[in-house]
Design a protein around this motif. Structure first.
Motif, PDB file in Angstrom:
ATOM      1  N   LEU A 201      73.379 -13.490  14.696  1.00  0.00           N
ATOM      2  CA  LEU A 201      74.186 -12.652  13.801  1.00  0.00           C
ATOM      3  C   LEU A 201      74.692 -11.387  14.503  1.00  0.00           C
ATOM      4  N   SER A 202      73.888 -10.846  15.404  1.00  0.00           N
ATOM      5  CA  SER A 202      74.281  -9.599  16.066  1.00  0.00           C
ATOM      6  C   SER A 202      75.603  -9.792  16.816  1.00  0.00           C
ATOM      7  N   TYR A 203      75.775 -10.939  17.458  1.00  0.00           N
ATOM      8  CA  TYR A 203      77.021 -11.201  18.189  1.00  0.00           C
ATOM      9  C   TYR A 203      78.145 -11.625  17.247  1.00  0.00           C
ATOM     10  N   TRP A 204      77.788 -12.378  16.228  1.00  0.00           N
ATOM     11  CA  TRP A 204      78.799 -12.834  15.270  1.00  0.00           C
ATOM     12  C   TRP A 204      79.494 -11.636  14.618  1.00  0.00           C
ATOM     13  N   LEU A 205      78.699 -10.699  14.152  1.00  0.00           N
ATOM     14  CA  LEU A 205      79.275  -9.550  13.443  1.00  0.00           C
ATOM     15  C   LEU A 205      80.135  -8.717  14.391  1.00  0.00           C
ATOM     16  N   GLU A 206      79.644  -8.538  15.598  1.00  0.00           N
ATOM     17  CA  GLU A 206      80.398  -7.755  16.565  1.00  0.00           C
ATOM     18  C   GLU A 206      81.705  -8.471  16.948  1.00  0.00           C
ATOM     19  N   SER A 207      81.651  -9.790  17.053  1.00  0.00           N
ATOM     20  CA  SER A 207      82.857 -10.541  17.436  1.00  0.00           C
ATOM     21  C   SER A 207      83.937 -10.445  16.354  1.00  0.00           C
ATOM     22  N   ARG A 208      83.496 -10.252  15.119  1.00  0.00           N
ATOM     23  CA  ARG A 208      84.488 -10.118  14.039  1.00  0.00           C
ATOM     24  C   ARG A 208      85.142  -8.737  14.083  1.00  0.00           C
ATOM     25  N   LYS A 209      84.367  -7.765  14.539  1.00  0.00           N
ATOM     26  CA  LYS A 209      84.928  -6.408  14.646  1.00  0.00           C
ATOM     27  C   LYS A 209      85.844  -6.289  15.852  1.00  0.00           C
ATOM     28  N   ARG A 210      85.436  -6.949  16.956  1.00  0.00           N
ATOM     29  CA  ARG A 210      86.180  -6.778  18.211  1.00  0.00           C
ATOM     30  C   ARG A 210      86.472  -8.125  18.872  1.00  0.00           C
ATOM     31  N   PRO A 211      87.373  -8.902  18.236  1.00  0.00           N
ATOM     32  CA  PRO A 211      87.640 -10.247  18.780  1.00  0.00           C
ATOM     33  C   PRO A 211      88.222 -10.231  20.185  1.00  0.00           C
ATOM     34  N   GLU A 212      88.843  -9.131  20.590  1.00  0.00           N
ATOM     35  CA  GLU A 212      89.418  -9.087  21.942  1.00  0.00           C
ATOM     36  C   GLU A 212      88.317  -8.895  22.980  1.00  0.00           C
ATOM     37  N   LYS A 213      87.153  -8.409  22.520  1.00  0.00           N
ATOM     38  CA  LYS A 213      86.046  -8.169  23.446  1.00  0.00           C
ATOM     39  C   LYS A 213      85.033  -9.311  23.444  1.00  0.00           C
ATOM     40  N   ILE A 214      84.778  -9.855  22.278  1.00  0.00           N
ATOM     41  CA  ILE A 214      83.740 -10.892  22.175  1.00  0.00           C
ATOM     42  C   ILE A 214      84.317 -12.198  21.645  1.00  0.00           C
ATOM     43  N   GLN A 302      66.949 -22.861   3.697  1.00  0.00           N
ATOM     44  CA  GLN A 302      66.749 -21.683   2.844  1.00  0.00           C
ATOM     45  C   GLN A 302      66.797 -20.406   3.668  1.00  0.00           C
ATOM     46  N   THR A 303      66.128 -20.429   4.792  1.00  0.00           N
ATOM     47  CA  THR A 303      66.094 -19.249   5.661  1.00  0.00           C
ATOM     48  C   THR A 303      67.510 -18.920   6.142  1.00  0.00           C
ATOM     49  N   THR A 304      68.222 -19.971   6.550  1.00  0.00           N
ATOM     50  CA  THR A 304      69.588 -19.780   7.049  1.00  0.00           C
ATOM     51  C   THR A 304      70.475 -19.160   5.968  1.00  0.00           C
ATOM     52  N   LEU A 305      70.321 -19.682   4.752  1.00  0.00           N
ATOM     53  CA  LEU A 305      71.127 -19.206   3.629  1.00  0.00           C
ATOM     54  C   LEU A 305      70.906 -17.713   3.404  1.00  0.00           C
ATOM     55  N   ILE A 306      69.638 -17.336   3.394  1.00  0.00           N
ATOM     56  CA  ILE A 306      69.298 -15.926   3.158  1.00  0.00           C
ATOM     57  C   ILE A 306      69.804 -15.043   4.294  1.00  0.00           C
ATOM     58  N   LYS A 307      69.563 -15.487   5.514  1.00  0.00           N
ATOM     59  CA  LYS A 307      69.899 -14.633   6.665  1.00  0.00           C
ATOM     60  C   LYS A 307      71.405 -14.509   6.899  1.00  0.00           C
ATOM     61  N   PHE A 308      72.128 -15.599   6.719  1.00  0.00           N
ATOM     62  CA  PHE A 308      73.559 -15.579   7.043  1.00  0.00           C
ATOM     63  C   PHE A 308      74.452 -15.273   5.835  1.00  0.00           C
ATOM     64  N   GLN A 309      73.808 -15.111   4.676  1.00  0.00           N
ATOM     65  CA  GLN A 309      74.561 -14.878   3.444  1.00  0.00           C
ATOM     66  C   GLN A 309      75.559 -13.731   3.594  1.00  0.00           C
ATOM     67  N   GLY A 310      76.789 -13.986   3.199  1.00  0.00           N
ATOM     68  CA  GLY A 310      77.789 -12.910   3.206  1.00  0.00           C
ATOM     69  C   GLY A 310      78.353 -12.586   4.580  1.00  0.00           C
ATOM     70  N   SER A 311      77.849 -13.227   5.623  1.00  0.00           N
ATOM     71  CA  SER A 311      78.323 -12.882   6.969  1.00  0.00           C
ATOM     72  C   SER A 311      79.554 -13.690   7.364  1.00  0.00           C
ATOM     73  N   GLY A 312      79.764 -14.792   6.663  1.00  0.00           N
ATOM     74  CA  GLY A 312      80.865 -15.684   7.031  1.00  0.00           C
ATOM     75  C   GLY A 312      80.478 -16.674   8.117  1.00  0.00           C
ATOM     76  N   LEU A 313      79.235 -16.559   8.616  1.00  0.00           N
ATOM     77  CA  LEU A 313      78.800 -17.483   9.674  1.00  0.00           C
ATOM     78  C   LEU A 313      78.202 -18.748   9.054  1.00  0.00           C
ATOM     79  N   GLU A 314      78.752 -19.874   9.475  1.00  0.00           N
ATOM     80  CA  GLU A 314      78.265 -21.152   8.935  1.00  0.00           C
ATOM     81  C   GLU A 314      78.157 -22.174  10.046  1.00  0.00           C
ATOM     82  N   PHE A 315      77.231 -23.117   9.858  1.00  0.00           N
ATOM     83  CA  PHE A 315      77.126 -24.226  10.815  1.00  0.00           C
ATOM     84  C   PHE A 315      77.182 -25.546  10.088  1.00  0.00           C
TER      85      PHE A 315
END
Ligand code: A3P
Length: 315
Positions: A201-214, A302-315
């Motif tokens: 998640l740490s990289y996912w969120l950052e990549s959404r903020k700075r797609p030109e960097k990540i 269940q864990t994935t749902l809770i942790k990634f909820q609202g982040s837009g990250l899905e697998f």
């Protein structure tokens, strides 16, 4: 009289010593530092990386949680950045050594069984890798235009891959570690570089903020459309591949089947104390279905749902 680096190293030892501890798979002591679990030696290296690594704008950092496609990403970036696509088949860098050797994991370099270039000293541009979460990166990486490519993978396949990997290393001639326990520890995040969820998640969120960097890649999409993803990767790295034949060449050179069967990955050579061959297994999407029962599946879902909820990250 101690020099200042010695005294700060002693202070770090004392600090690490006092951190919360757990045992991973009954064999490895890990400690929790800044929200993540590591063996103590890695924490020291992570501290050094954070405080003294000086990234340059043309360096490229690869980032991944363990078992999410690191070796593949290393091979691909090596081919894209450091190799003429017309090099003869049996002369390319991948025939000389494992991708893990060519592209070092910075905080693991101390475990390398071979002399490796000093990433703190060598000139730029550097291509290197980390399993550390985004928050651990030095400011020189966060604040320069140094690019980051991250690969992530479905948590259930990641767990199954992790389980095979550590079984092969820690329990070569024993019964495998109980899978229920591995699932539970994975969901609680108590494993090397865990929790997986927060790490990714740490990289996912950052990549959404700075797609030109990540650039954030998914293992599943790379399997589904390798040429498309390699094209995207090469463009991001500033080395676009226009020619269809070259794209195919890179994909093939870095394919699991080719790498697994190269002499250098079969003959027992070792890096980071791990046989070269153990980085190559099935490379399948959905292999978890062959191992996890429905309770284990639910537990991870269940864990994935809770942790990634609202982040837009899905697998
Ligand atoms: P499986 O255990 O599911 O087969 P990492 O490189 O981060 O340690 O990840 C290892 C996983 O990536 C393993 O997954 C391994 O088989 C797979 N892998 C290694 N090299 C690969 C390649 N060139 N192409 C696709 N998958 C690869």
């Amino acid at each position: 009289i101690m020099d200042s680096s010695q005294s700060s190293s002693d202070e770090n030892d004392a600090l690490i010593n006092d951190l919360p501890s757990a045992m991973f798979w009954d064999v490895m002591q890990i400690k929790k530092w800044q929200g993540f679990w590591f063996e103590p030696g890695l924490i020291k290296c992570a501290m050094k990386f954070n405080s003294s690594f000086d990234a340059k704008h043309d360096d490229v950092l690869l980032a991944s949680s363990p078992k999410t496609g690191t070796t593949w990403l290393k091979a691909l970036c090596l081919c894209i950045l450091h190799q003429n696509h017309n090099i003869p088949e049996n002369e390319d860098l991948l025939t000389k050594d494992n991708p893990q050797y060519h592209v070092q994991t910075i905080e693991s370099s101390i475990y390398s069984t071979k002399p490796t270039p000093d990433l703190y000293g060598t000139s730029s541009p550097k291509l290197f890798h980390t399993h550390l979460p985004f928050s651990f990166l030095p400011d020189s990486i966060k604040n320069t235009s140094c690019k980051i490519v991250c690969v992530a993978r479905n948590p259930k396949d990641t767990l199954v891959s992790l389980w095979h990997f550590f079984n092969s290393i820690f329990r070569a001639n024993q019964e495998p570690y109980p899978l229920e326990k591995a699932v539970e520890e994975f969901c609680r995040g108590v494993h090397q570089y865990g929790p997986y969820f927060e790490n990714v998640l740490s990289y996912w969120l950052e990549s959404r903020k700075r797609p030109e960097k990540i650039l954030f890649l998914k293992y599943e999409e790379m399997i589904k459309d390798p040429k498309g993803e390699v094209k995207k990767l090469a463009l991001f790295l500033g080395k676009p591949i226009e020619n269809e034949e070259d794209l195919e060449k890179v994909v093939w050179r870095c394919s699991l089947d080719r790498l697994r069967n190269l002499e250098v990955n079969k003959n027992g050579s070792v890096i980071y104390g791990v046989p070269n061959g153990s980085y190559f297994r099935k490379g399948m999407v959905g292999d978890w279905k062959n191992y996890l029962n429905s309770e284990m599946e639910d537990r991870i879902n269940q864990t994935t749902l809770i942790k990634f909820q609202g982040s837009g990250l899905e697998f």
